[in-house]
Design a protein around this motif. Structure first.
Motif, mmCIF file in Angstrom:
data_model
loop_
_atom_site.group_PDB
_atom_site.id
_atom_site.type_symbol
_atom_site.label_atom_id
_atom_site.label_comp_id
_atom_site.label_asym_id
_atom_site.label_seq_id
_atom_site.Cartn_x
_atom_site.Cartn_y
_atom_site.Cartn_z
ATOM 1 N N LEU A 90 0.085 -2.618 12.161
ATOM 2 C CA LEU A 90 -0.418 -2.376 10.818
ATOM 3 C C LEU A 90 0.414 -3.128 9.792
ATOM 4 C CD1 LEU A 90 -0.811 1.507 11.049
ATOM 5 C CD2 LEU A 90 -2.588 -0.216 11.354
ATOM 6 N N ASP A 91 -0.245 -3.804 8.878
ATOM 7 C CA ASP A 91 0.424 -4.445 7.757
ATOM 8 C C ASP A 91 0.339 -3.474 6.584
ATOM 9 O OD1 ASP A 91 1.530 -6.065 5.866
ATOM 10 O OD2 ASP A 91 -0.106 -7.521 5.842
ATOM 11 N N VAL A 92 1.446 -2.768 6.310
ATOM 12 C CA VAL A 92 1.433 -1.751 5.256
ATOM 13 C C VAL A 92 1.992 -2.268 3.936
ATOM 14 C CG1 VAL A 92 1.501 0.170 6.868
ATOM 15 C CG2 VAL A 92 3.640 -0.815 6.059
ATOM 16 N N VAL A 140 6.055 7.219 7.476
ATOM 17 C CA VAL A 140 5.495 8.186 8.409
ATOM 18 C C VAL A 140 4.082 7.718 8.726
ATOM 19 C CG1 VAL A 140 4.742 10.566 8.710
ATOM 20 C CG2 VAL A 140 6.849 10.083 7.465
ATOM 21 N N VAL A 141 3.748 7.688 10.007
ATOM 22 C CA VAL A 141 2.423 7.254 10.441
ATOM 23 C C VAL A 141 1.780 8.410 11.193
ATOM 24 C CG1 VAL A 141 1.134 5.619 11.863
ATOM 25 C CG2 VAL A 141 3.171 4.866 10.623
ATOM 26 N N ILE A 157 -5.422 3.747 6.330
ATOM 27 C CA ILE A 157 -5.850 2.540 7.023
ATOM 28 C C ILE A 157 -6.738 2.969 8.173
ATOM 29 C CG2 ILE A 157 -5.120 0.551 8.369
ATOM 30 C CD1 ILE A 157 -2.456 0.684 6.855
ATOM 31 N N LYS A 158 -7.934 2.425 8.229
ATOM 32 C CA LYS A 158 -8.848 2.716 9.325
ATOM 33 C C LYS A 158 -8.936 1.472 10.200
ATOM 34 C CE LYS A 158 -13.422 4.468 10.342
ATOM 35 N NZ LYS A 158 -14.678 4.991 9.791
ATOM 36 N N ALA A 159 -8.714 1.649 11.489
ATOM 37 C CA ALA A 159 -8.738 0.517 12.408
ATOM 38 C C ALA A 159 -9.541 0.894 13.652
ATOM 39 C CB ALA A 159 -7.322 0.120 12.800
ATOM 40 N N MET A 217 0.855 -1.164 0.000
ATOM 41 C CA MET A 217 0.000 0.000 0.000
ATOM 42 C C MET A 217 0.902 1.230 0.000
ATOM 43 S SD MET A 217 -2.549 1.446 2.931
ATOM 44 C CE MET A 217 -3.427 -0.048 3.079
ATOM 45 N N LEU A 218 0.707 2.094 -0.924
ATOM 46 C CA LEU A 218 1.521 3.297 -1.027
ATOM 47 C C LEU A 218 0.617 4.513 -0.898
ATOM 48 C CD1 LEU A 218 4.411 4.163 -1.465
ATOM 49 C CD2 LEU A 218 4.023 4.126 -3.896
#
Length: 81
Positions: free
Chosen positions: A22-24, A32-33, A6-8, A1-2
């Motif tokens: 998170l599995d990115v 950067v998160v 992500i909604k959690a 994912m670029l």
């Protein structure tokens, strides 16, 4: 994912901590998160034990109209010998 979002949903511990994994899909990469934390609706409607406020006063089977009659004066009895 670029450059994705992500909604959690999660639940915090009693200390107020949230573990987030998170599995990115970007192995061995600096990222950067940005986290935006907000309580879910109704989350603040709990008492200190985790029950909804006034739950036991409004639950089916509660009888708020039930009142105890005046018990009057305690009868005086002779002391036991």
């Amino acid at each position: 994912m670029l450059n994705g979002t992500i909604k959690a949903h999660g639940h915090t511990s009693s200390e107020g901590k949230l573990d987030l994994h998170l599995d990115v899909g970007l192995p061995d990469t600096d990222v950067v998160v940005v986290a935006h934390v907000r309580p879910t609706p109704g989350a603040s409607n709990l008492d200190e034990n985790g029950w909804p406020k006034n739950f036991f006063e409004t639950v089916a089977g509660s009888m708020p109209e039930l009142q105890r009659w005046d018990q009057g004066q305690f009868e005086h009895r002779l002391p036991l010998e």
